[in-house]
Write an enzyme that holds these catalytic residues in place. Structure first.
Site, PDB file in Angstrom:
ATOM      1  N   GLY A  71       0.813  -1.208   0.000  1.00  0.00           N
ATOM      2  CA  GLY A  71       0.000   0.000   0.000  1.00  0.00           C
ATOM      3  C   GLY A  71       0.848   1.260   0.000  1.00  0.00           C
ATOM      4  O   GLY A  71       0.582   2.209   0.733  1.00  0.00           O
ATOM      5  N   ALA A  72       1.868   1.276  -0.843  1.00  0.00           N
ATOM      6  CA  ALA A  72       2.845   2.372  -0.813  1.00  0.00           C
ATOM      7  C   ALA A  72       2.668   3.382  -1.936  1.00  0.00           C
ATOM      8  O   ALA A  72       3.513   4.249  -2.117  1.00  0.00           O
ATOM      9  CB  ALA A  72       4.264   1.796  -0.876  1.00  0.00           C
ATOM     10  N   ILE A  76       0.045   7.765   3.381  1.00  0.00           N
ATOM     11  CA  ILE A  76       0.964   7.321   4.421  1.00  0.00           C
ATOM     12  C   ILE A  76       2.023   6.383   3.854  1.00  0.00           C
ATOM     13  O   ILE A  76       3.211   6.493   4.182  1.00  0.00           O
ATOM     14  CB  ILE A  76       0.190   6.647   5.568  1.00  0.00           C
ATOM     15  CG1 ILE A  76      -0.623   7.694   6.341  1.00  0.00           C
ATOM     16  CG2 ILE A  76       1.139   5.917   6.523  1.00  0.00           C
ATOM     17  CD1 ILE A  76      -1.491   7.124   7.442  1.00  0.00           C
ATOM     18  N   GLY A  77       1.625   5.458   3.000  1.00  0.00           N
ATOM     19  CA  GLY A  77       2.584   4.529   2.411  1.00  0.00           C
ATOM     20  C   GLY A  77       3.676   5.231   1.634  1.00  0.00           C
ATOM     21  O   GLY A  77       4.858   4.872   1.721  1.00  0.00           O
ATOM     22  N   TYR A 230     -13.531  -3.937   8.447  1.00  0.00           N
ATOM     23  CA  TYR A 230     -12.253  -3.232   8.607  1.00  0.00           C
ATOM     24  C   TYR A 230     -11.684  -3.488  10.007  1.00  0.00           C
ATOM     25  O   TYR A 230     -10.496  -3.797  10.165  1.00  0.00           O
ATOM     26  CB  TYR A 230     -12.473  -1.741   8.383  1.00  0.00           C
ATOM     27  CG  TYR A 230     -11.235  -0.892   8.581  1.00  0.00           C
ATOM     28  CD1 TYR A 230     -10.312  -0.723   7.552  1.00  0.00           C
ATOM     29  CD2 TYR A 230     -11.001  -0.250   9.798  1.00  0.00           C
ATOM     30  CE1 TYR A 230      -9.182   0.065   7.725  1.00  0.00           C
ATOM     31  CE2 TYR A 230      -9.871   0.530   9.986  1.00  0.00           C
ATOM     32  CZ  TYR A 230      -8.968   0.694   8.945  1.00  0.00           C
ATOM     33  OH  TYR A 230      -7.844   1.470   9.136  1.00  0.00           O
TER      34      TYR A 230
END
Length: 362
Positions: A71-72, A76-77, A230
């Protein structure tokens, strides 16, 4: 660290906002978000966020280190990739959209030459296996693994593996990726699950504490809400932190969970207009993406944590996870269930487990 900021919440909005409805605000250019970013800071608001991600790694030498991040591709990633690469860490970016990731990196990362891209679709175990095969072929070792990818606010759907999508994307596929690259982990490798305080909102069925079943993790349609799914995926991360820490207790490997912050404006809220409104309204009072990355990067790199494992962090400080998340018996039963889910869907399950078992003594 206390940061004081000032906001004038009573400044009249531009006339263009008076004349449009809320759907226009959300779907035509995010006018509300842009307005909130321009609010003058002239009333006191104290924010207890601790150091930024850049400050956390400022004095850390990551030369010859390699970090794998899921998830980059943004938010944030991407900030994790940026801050790690600034300290000369080689960053393996496992992303669904490599083009998006590379474009964002060129715009944000000062040392984009330190970034290596691997495409992966976490809604497909076959794609995860293919991605891991390329990583194993190309890389010699991995010092840090940050399992950061997540989805939220989507309707109930099943993946090609016949599992509920949020559960598979947020947890199962990323754990499968970790198992597949286990042989590459350095003796003192650190694993970080990006977690959430909302894992504390799960009430586990009493009858399934000792015998959890698939429906407890991969929710059927009639039991599904995006928030519940989630939260279950985040609870699984904390439980597996405890399991792995126990299994690797005779090694130098460490496992942590890190809560980046609440209501951070990331891609998580893009799937439903209500979350867009809510997260935009919270913008003046929440962390930025680079602030949200600080606790994760602290767990991944801080020398202060050497020799420690199985700890849940918030604002770069240890915090208590939920009572349920501390249930060691449940952590083992959940891991058994995860392995059963994978066994039913993989042709080479025994080979996978052989690699994992060998990591317990490395």
């Amino acid at each position: 660290m206390i940061k004081s900021m000032r906001y004038n919440l009573f400044r009249p909005m531009p006339s263009c906002i008076h004349k449009i409805n809320i759907s226009t605000i959300i779907w035509k250019g995010n006018i509300l978000e842009n307005y909130l970013k321009e609010i003058p800071r002239n009333i006191e608001l104290k924010r207890f966020y601790g150091p930024s991600a850049e400050e956390v790694v400022r004095d850390v030498n990551l030369e010859n280190k390699t970090c794998l991040i899921t998830g980059a591709s943004g938010s944030i990633g991407m900030q994790l990739a940026r801050c790690l690469s600034l300290r000369d860490c080689n960053v393996l970016m496992a992303c669904r959209n490599i083009y998006k990731a590379s474009q964002n990196a060129k715009r944000i990362c000062e040392k984009s030459d330190r970034l290596i891209y691997y495409d992966v679709n976490l809604a497909s175990l076959a794609s995860v296996k293919e991605c891991a095969s390329r990583i194993v072929k190309n890389e010699k070792k991995i010092d840090i693994v940050i399992l950061n990818a997540a989805t939220f606010g989507i309707p109930w759907t099943l993946t090609e593996d016949k599992l509920e999508t949020t559960f598979q994307v947020n947890f199962l596929s990323q754990y499968y990726l970790l198992l597949l690259v286990t042989n590459l982990l350095a003796p003192d490798a650190r694993i970080v699950f990006t977690s959430a305080e909302s894992h504390k909102n799960i009430n586990w069925p009493t009858e399934n504490i000792f015998t959890p079943v698939l429906e407890n993790l991969s929710l059927p349609k009639h039991k599904y809400t995006s928030i519940k799914s989630y939260n279950i995926s985040k609870l699984c991360g904390v439980l597996l932190m405890h399991y792995l820490s126990n299994q690797w207790s005779s090694t130098g490997k460490s496992v942590f969970c890190a809560h980046p912050g609440s209501f951070i404006k990331t891609g998580l809220c893009r799937n439903w207009w209500f979350y867009e409104i809510l997260y935009n309204l919270m913008l003046p009072f929440t962390k930025t993406a680079v602030q949200g990355a600080s606790t994760i990067i602290y767990c991944a790199t801080s020398p202060d944590l050497k020799g420690l494992t199985a700890a849940y962090f918030k604002d770069c400080k240890p915090h208590d996870e939920s009572v349920l998340a501390k249930n060691y018996y449940l952590s083992y039963r959940i891991h058994d269930l995860i392995l059963e889910i994978l066994r039913e869907r993989l042709d080479d399950f025994d080979k996978l487990m052989c690699a994992f078992n060998s990591s317990k003594s490395m």
